[in-house]
Design a protein around this motif. Structure first.
Motif, PDB file in Angstrom:
ATOM      1  N   GLN A   1       0.814  -1.209   0.000  1.00  0.00           N
ATOM      2  CA  GLN A   1       0.000   0.000   0.000  1.00  0.00           C
ATOM      3  C   GLN A   1       0.850   1.263   0.000  1.00  0.00           C
ATOM      4  O   GLN A   1       0.451   2.284  -0.577  1.00  0.00           O
ATOM      5  CB  GLN A   1      -0.943  -0.017   1.201  1.00  0.00           C
ATOM      6  CG  GLN A   1      -2.051  -1.047   1.078  1.00  0.00           C
ATOM      7  CD  GLN A   1      -2.903  -1.162   2.329  1.00  0.00           C
ATOM      8  OE1 GLN A   1      -2.948  -0.259   3.157  1.00  0.00           O
ATOM      9  NE2 GLN A   1      -3.579  -2.291   2.481  1.00  0.00           N
TER      10      GLN A   1
ATOM     11  N   GLU B   1       1.594   1.875  -3.549  1.00  0.00           N
ATOM     12  CA  GLU B   1       0.396   2.374  -4.225  1.00  0.00           C
ATOM     13  C   GLU B   1       0.083   3.815  -3.827  1.00  0.00           C
ATOM     14  O   GLU B   1      -0.384   4.617  -4.647  1.00  0.00           O
ATOM     15  CB  GLU B   1      -0.783   1.455  -3.905  1.00  0.00           C
ATOM     16  CG  GLU B   1      -0.626   0.054  -4.497  1.00  0.00           C
ATOM     17  CD  GLU B   1      -1.706  -0.910  -4.024  1.00  0.00           C
ATOM     18  OE1 GLU B   1      -2.435  -0.569  -3.077  1.00  0.00           O
ATOM     19  OE2 GLU B   1      -1.796  -2.007  -4.613  1.00  0.00           O
TER      20      GLU B   1
ATOM     21  N   ARG C   1       7.872   2.467  -9.640  1.00  0.00           N
ATOM     22  CA  ARG C   1       6.486   2.700 -10.042  1.00  0.00           C
ATOM     23  C   ARG C   1       6.171   4.177 -10.284  1.00  0.00           C
ATOM     24  O   ARG C   1       5.045   4.502 -10.665  1.00  0.00           O
ATOM     25  CB  ARG C   1       5.550   2.166  -8.953  1.00  0.00           C
ATOM     26  CG  ARG C   1       5.513   0.646  -8.825  1.00  0.00           C
ATOM     27  CD  ARG C   1       4.655   0.002  -9.899  1.00  0.00           C
ATOM     28  NE  ARG C   1       3.321   0.569  -9.949  1.00  0.00           N
ATOM     29  CZ  ARG C   1       2.317   0.225  -9.126  1.00  0.00           C
ATOM     30  NH1 ARG C   1       2.526  -0.697  -8.181  1.00  0.00           N
ATOM     31  NH2 ARG C   1       1.125   0.777  -9.241  1.00  0.00           N
TER      32      ARG C   1
END
Length: 345
Positions: free
Chosen positions: A33, A36, A73
């Motif tokens: 998380q 993310e 990412r």
């Protein structure tokens, strides 16, 4: 001179626990998380994604794997720590990890380090094999580890070459090297004394979420005094570059019923004064919670926020990615513009 907060990032403590209401029930939940959340923050225009580091606790511990995953990412957002406890670190191994992570991120790493904070373990650093030398405190040891780390990331020679392998006896640096990382080291400071030391060392200032001193004035004014002292000592020390200064705040704009359920009780939050188990009192800052316009107005009056160039908003990571993305979106829409912030493209 007042300085608008030109950069805004989030700071996650990385809490995880299998309790009711938590969306981060395991360590894996918290780690995935966090990655993310960095992606979501970049999409919203945030400037930074920072993780808190604690040992022997259900939080982030070894930060470099998750920072590298965040780097892979994302493409723009700064990635940092707030802070790494240098008492625990093998500084040469840390230099290798930091350089590799910075290279993966293409120079976006911002490393907050410090002596650490009160913790669950009685002799945590000793458990990791790090014991102060004779006449040295744990704080001294942390600064010694920092000196070795900074020497290594600056390309300093740290080992003698093996002539049978290299054909010479020259000294060897840590590899790989990450150009520019030396200027992106921050020291987490909780007092005016450590702010002075930080400036003398040429380190950026990460002003703590609490100050280990209390003079009876509001937290933001006490913190602004710390920042002003830091900037003056930096100038007097003759450093060539412009330093960076960050402060952390809990910012909770209430725009719906769920926000109210979570943070409505904090609408009238004030500074707190307490003990950390050491001589003297510490002062903790308030939570900025309430109607968005009021939160924006109150935060814009926070003199330490105005003096810093970077604001790190602490997020309740255990409430999950969706909720925290909503929270960051509310900050971007309703609060950040009042601080002189403009969305990153």
């Amino acid at each position: 001179m007042n300085r608008s907060a030109k950069r805004i990032g989030f700071l996650s403590f990385g809490h995880y626990q299998p309790v009711a209401g938590s969306a981060a029930r395991t360590a894996r939940d918290a780690l995935v998380q966090t990655v993310e959340l960095a992606v979501a923050a970049e999409e919203l225009g945030f400037d930074g994604a920072y993780v808190r580091v604690h040992h022997f606790a259900r939080q982030q511990a070894a930060p470099f794997p998750v920072l590298a995953a965040m780097a892979a990412r994302t493409s723009r957002i700064e990635l940092g720590t707030g802070v790494i406890d240098m008492r625990y670190e093998n500084p040469l191994y840390m230099a290798e990890e930091a350089a590799m992570t910075d290279l993966i991120s293409d120079g976006r790493l911002q490393l907050g380090v410090s002596r650490g904070s009160p913790e669950p373990a009685l002799h945590g650093p000793a458990t990791f094999g790090h014991v102060p030398a004779e006449g040295e405190t744990e704080g001294d040891m942390a600064r010694r580890h920092l000196d070795v780390f900074r020497h290594a990331i600056a390309g300093g020679k740290v080992a003698e070459a093996n002539p049978r392998m290299t054909g010479s006896s020259r000294a060897l640096p840590i590899l790989p090297q990450a150009p520019g990382l030396s200027d992106r080291i921050w020291w987490g400071s909780g007092s005016r004394e450590t702010a002075r030391w930080t400036a003398e060392q040429g380190l950026n200032l990460m002003s703590s979420t609490l100050l280990t001193e209390d003079t009876g004035i509001p937290f933001d004014e006490l913190q602004a005094e710390q920042i002003a002292l830091y900037r003056q000592v930096w100038k007097d020390s003759g450093h060539s570059r412009e330093p960076r200064v960050s402060v952390s705040r809990s910012v909770m704009p209430i725009v719906n019923d769920l926000d109210e359920a979570y943070f409505g009780r904090d609408r009238h939050s004030t500074d707190q004064v307490g003990s950390l188990g050491e001589p003297g009192l510490a002062r903790f800052g308030r939570t900025y919670a309430g109607d968005p316009d009021q939160v924006a107005e109150d935060l814009a009056k926070d003199v330490a926020v105005q003096e810093a160039d970077t604001l790190l908003v602490t997020i309740p990571n255990a409430l999950g990615v969706d909720y925290n993305a909503h929270l960051m979106s509310s900050i971007v829409e309703h609060v950040a513009p009042a601080l002189g912030w403009t969305r990153a493209s």
